[in-house]
Design an enzyme around this catalytic site. Structure first.
Site, PDB file in Angstrom:
ATOM      1  N   TYR A  61      16.990 -21.955  94.399  1.00 47.49           N
ATOM      2  CA  TYR A  61      17.959 -21.005  93.843  1.00 47.49           C
ATOM      3  C   TYR A  61      19.266 -21.081  94.633  1.00 47.49           C
ATOM      4  O   TYR A  61      19.308 -20.782  95.833  1.00 47.49           O
ATOM      5  CB  TYR A  61      17.431 -19.567  93.855  1.00 47.49           C
ATOM      6  CG  TYR A  61      16.236 -19.328  92.939  1.00 47.49           C
ATOM      7  CD1 TYR A  61      15.885 -20.250  91.949  1.00 47.49           C
ATOM      8  CD2 TYR A  61      15.470 -18.174  93.046  1.00 47.49           C
ATOM      9  CE1 TYR A  61      14.798 -20.032  91.108  1.00 47.49           C
ATOM     10  CE2 TYR A  61      14.385 -17.940  92.209  1.00 47.49           C
ATOM     11  CZ  TYR A  61      14.062 -18.888  91.247  1.00 47.49           C
ATOM     12  OH  TYR A  61      12.986 -18.664  90.418  1.00 47.49           O
ATOM     13  N   LEU A 213      16.645  -8.839  75.776  1.00 48.77           N
ATOM     14  CA  LEU A 213      15.915  -7.613  75.453  1.00 48.77           C
ATOM     15  C   LEU A 213      16.680  -6.338  75.845  1.00 48.77           C
ATOM     16  O   LEU A 213      16.244  -5.235  75.526  1.00 48.77           O
ATOM     17  CB  LEU A 213      14.524  -7.650  76.110  1.00 48.77           C
ATOM     18  CG  LEU A 213      13.552  -8.623  75.433  1.00 48.77           C
ATOM     19  CD1 LEU A 213      12.329  -8.881  76.323  1.00 48.77           C
ATOM     20  CD2 LEU A 213      13.093  -8.097  74.072  1.00 48.77           C
TER      21      LEU A 213
HETATM   22  N1  LIG Z   1       9.069 -19.528  88.396  1.00 43.28           N
HETATM   23  C1  LIG Z   1       9.993 -19.892  87.543  1.00 43.28           C
HETATM   24  O1  LIG Z   1       9.999 -21.035  87.036  1.00 43.28           O
HETATM   25  C2  LIG Z   1      11.072 -18.910  87.185  1.00 43.28           C
HETATM   26  C3  LIG Z   1      11.905 -19.147  86.071  1.00 43.28           C
HETATM   27  C4  LIG Z   1      12.845 -18.165  85.759  1.00 43.28           C
HETATM   28  C5  LIG Z   1      12.960 -17.024  86.538  1.00 43.28           C
HETATM   29  N2  LIG Z   1      12.161 -16.832  87.621  1.00 43.28           N
HETATM   30  C6  LIG Z   1      12.216 -15.607  88.457  1.00 43.28           C
HETATM   31  O2  LIG Z   1      12.214 -14.472  87.602  1.00 43.28           O
HETATM   32  C7  LIG Z   1      13.372 -13.671  87.845  1.00 43.28           C
HETATM   33  C8  LIG Z   1      13.803 -12.987  86.557  1.00 43.28           C
HETATM   34  O3  LIG Z   1      13.984 -13.894  85.491  1.00 43.28           O
HETATM   35  P1  LIG Z   1      15.419 -14.287  84.920  1.00 43.28           P
HETATM   36  O4  LIG Z   1      16.417 -14.014  85.955  1.00 43.28           O
HETATM   37  O5  LIG Z   1      15.271 -15.651  84.349  1.00 43.28           O
HETATM   38  O6  LIG Z   1      15.630 -13.363  83.639  1.00 43.28           O
HETATM   39  P2  LIG Z   1      15.622 -11.804  83.299  1.00 43.28           P
HETATM   40  O7  LIG Z   1      15.176 -11.016  84.450  1.00 43.28           O
HETATM   41  O8  LIG Z   1      14.871 -11.709  82.030  1.00 43.28           O
HETATM   42  O9  LIG Z   1      17.162 -11.545  82.970  1.00 43.28           O
HETATM   43  C9  LIG Z   1      18.110 -11.443  83.982  1.00 43.28           C
HETATM   44  C10 LIG Z   1      19.516 -11.395  83.394  1.00 43.28           C
HETATM   45  O10 LIG Z   1      19.610 -10.417  82.359  1.00 43.28           O
HETATM   46  C11 LIG Z   1      20.834  -9.669  82.485  1.00 43.28           C
HETATM   47  N3  LIG Z   1      20.431  -8.303  82.868  1.00 43.28           N
HETATM   48  C12 LIG Z   1      19.479  -7.934  83.785  1.00 43.28           C
HETATM   49  N4  LIG Z   1      19.331  -6.614  83.823  1.00 43.28           N
HETATM   50  C13 LIG Z   1      20.174  -6.105  82.909  1.00 43.28           C
HETATM   51  C14 LIG Z   1      20.461  -4.791  82.482  1.00 43.28           C
HETATM   52  N5  LIG Z   1      19.817  -3.747  82.989  1.00 43.28           N
HETATM   53  N6  LIG Z   1      21.407  -4.613  81.529  1.00 43.28           N
HETATM   54  C15 LIG Z   1      22.054  -5.663  80.972  1.00 43.28           C
HETATM   55  N7  LIG Z   1      21.822  -6.952  81.346  1.00 43.28           N
HETATM   56  C16 LIG Z   1      20.888  -7.171  82.303  1.00 43.28           C
HETATM   57  C17 LIG Z   1      21.653 -10.364  83.558  1.00 43.28           C
HETATM   58  O11 LIG Z   1      22.418 -11.443  83.015  1.00 43.28           O
HETATM   59  P3  LIG Z   1      23.757 -11.238  82.148  1.00 43.28           P
HETATM   60  O12 LIG Z   1      24.430 -10.003  82.651  1.00 43.28           O
HETATM   61  O13 LIG Z   1      24.513 -12.497  82.347  1.00 43.28           O
HETATM   62  O14 LIG Z   1      23.266 -11.119  80.719  1.00 43.28           O
HETATM   63  C18 LIG Z   1      20.572 -10.982  84.427  1.00 43.28           C
HETATM   64  O15 LIG Z   1      21.058 -12.090  85.128  1.00 43.28           O
HETATM   65  C19 LIG Z   1      14.384 -14.664  88.429  1.00 43.28           C
HETATM   66  O16 LIG Z   1      15.409 -14.016  89.155  1.00 43.28           O
HETATM   67  C20 LIG Z   1      13.471 -15.502  89.301  1.00 43.28           C
HETATM   68  O17 LIG Z   1      13.176 -14.837  90.516  1.00 43.28           O
HETATM   69  C21 LIG Z   1      11.194 -17.767  87.930  1.00 43.28           C
END
Ligand SMILES: NC(=O)c1ccc[n+]([C@@H]2O[C@H](COP(=O)([O-])OP(=O)(O)OC[C@H]3O[C@@H](n4cnc5c(N)ncnc54)[C@H](OP(=O)(O)O)[C@@H]3O)[C@@H](O)[C@H]2O)c1
Length: 310
Positions: A61, A213
């Site tokens: 990351y 979502l």
């Molecule tokens: N193991 C793996 O392969 C893998 C893959 C993916 C993720 N992960 C882990 O999972 C964590 C979470 O997944 P993710 O970051 O992919 O996606 P997520 O948690 O589903 O979405 C995060 C994004 O949604 C938006 N957001 C978040 N909270 C919000 C709110 N309350 N209101 C409005 N917009 C909001 C923000 O982007 P915007 O403001 O730009 O819309 C934020 O960057 C990652 O940080 C990482 O630690 C692991």
């Protein structure tokens, strides 16, 4: 049902965590353009103030920046934080010794002597699960990680990892997989059930489907960057789901769509780790825990998402 091992029990007691992919990542998240280190610091502070104690990072990351930022923040707090990080199986470091050596790098960046969970980020097409798990055993023996996890492993690979670790008396602590109201494969293909049966904590990544979502994106207002292409088709179909989530949130004193999405995962028995770019997002997400949707509401949401994917 296998009894949950004492070593990994702490993971089952956590309702909600915080993802740290956003911490330094320019390619997917636009770090440095739409938000900066100060925003990330606020995310950390707000999350802690709301009782979040589990942070998920990875060596890749922000090419190490996420781990470094975490290290910096940890120095400035006396709160106990549970740290999870990940090993990426690059083709040029696939021996058993690669894992302890990579973990040393992560520990240096975070500035700690041990992490609570060390995960294989993705299975390798070249190296067997057995070899990787032997590397993990080494990490445990050297006291560099408290527990061992995997990520993006299907059932067959997960079972092989589980058995190899078991031969060394080490429980498989977790499998971190893509799981949200819009991505329910792990539920449909039996991975979630198998995790529960074996006492493996299922950690749900992208629990807000990368922001979809929350309800702030639509075909007219798509998310920026890579996501706009990735979600073009899905965005056309999710309006009825977003509407239902809002209605259900109203029944719980005005919970937002993001909070309903996270709570649905908690109700399913998963541990969501939403990412956030600023304090406002983090604060909202933290309100996804500490309450419960009814069984009927969970069933309604299930039905609606099944419709979307028909
Ligand atoms: N193991 C793996 O392969 C893998 C893959 C993916 C993720 N992960 C882990 O999972 C964590 C979470 O997944 P993710 O970051 O992919 O996606 P997520 O948690 O589903 O979405 C995060 C994004 O949604 C938006 N957001 C978040 N909270 C919000 C709110 N309350 N209101 C409005 N917009 C909001 C923000 O982007 P915007 O403001 O730009 O819309 C934020 O960057 C990652 O940080 C990482 O630690 C692991």
């Amino acid at each position: 049902m296998t009894e949950i091992s004492n070593a990994t029990r702490f993971l089952h007691a956590i309702e909600l965590g915080l993802g740290a992919w956003q911490w330094g990542d320019r390619v997917m998240w636009g770090y440095g353009a739409s938000y900066n280190d100060k925003d990330i610091r606020d995310v950390f502070d707000v999350s802690l103030s709301q009782g979040i104690r589990f942070i998920d990072t990875a060596e890749i990351y922000g090419s190490g920046r996420s781990e470094r930022l975490l290290g910096q923040f940890l120095k400035e707090t006396d709160q106990p934080i549970l740290i999870a990080t990940k090993y990426f199986p690059w083709p040029w470091r696939l021996t058993k010794r690669s894992l302890p050596s990579a973990l040393k790098g992560s520990l240096n960046r975070i500035g700690v002597e041990t992490v609570d969970l060390y995960q294989i980020h993705w299975p390798s097409p070249i190296v067997s699960q057995e070899r990787m798990m032997e590397g993990m055993v080494e990490c445990v023996k050297q006291g560099m990680t408290r527990t061992v996890g995997i990520s993006n492993f299907g059932q067959t690979r997960m079972l092989r990892a589980y058995s190899t670790l078991a031969q060394h008396g080490i429980p498989l602590a977790s499998n971190q997989v893509h799981y949200s109201l819009l991505t329910r494969e792990v539920e449909k293909n039996g991975t979630l059930a198998r995790c529960k049966e074996l006492g493996i904590r299922l950690i749900a990544y992208s629990p807000l489907e990368k922001g979809l979502l929350t309800g702030k994106y639509s075909p007219e207002k798509p998310p920026p960057g890579v996501r706009s292409q990735q979600y073009a088709e899905l965005l056309k179909k999710i309006n009825p789901l977003l509407k239902l989530m809002t209605e259900i949130g109203q029944d719980h004193g005005g919970k937002t769509n993001a909070q309903v999405a996270l709570n649905w995962l908690i109700c399913k028995g998963a541990l969501p780790i939403p990412g956030a770019k600023n304090a406002k997002q983090a604060l909202e997400n933290d309100g996804g825990a500490g309450w419960k949707l009814t069984d009927e509401q969970v069933a309604k949401l299930d039905e609606m998402t099944d419709e979307i994917h028909k």
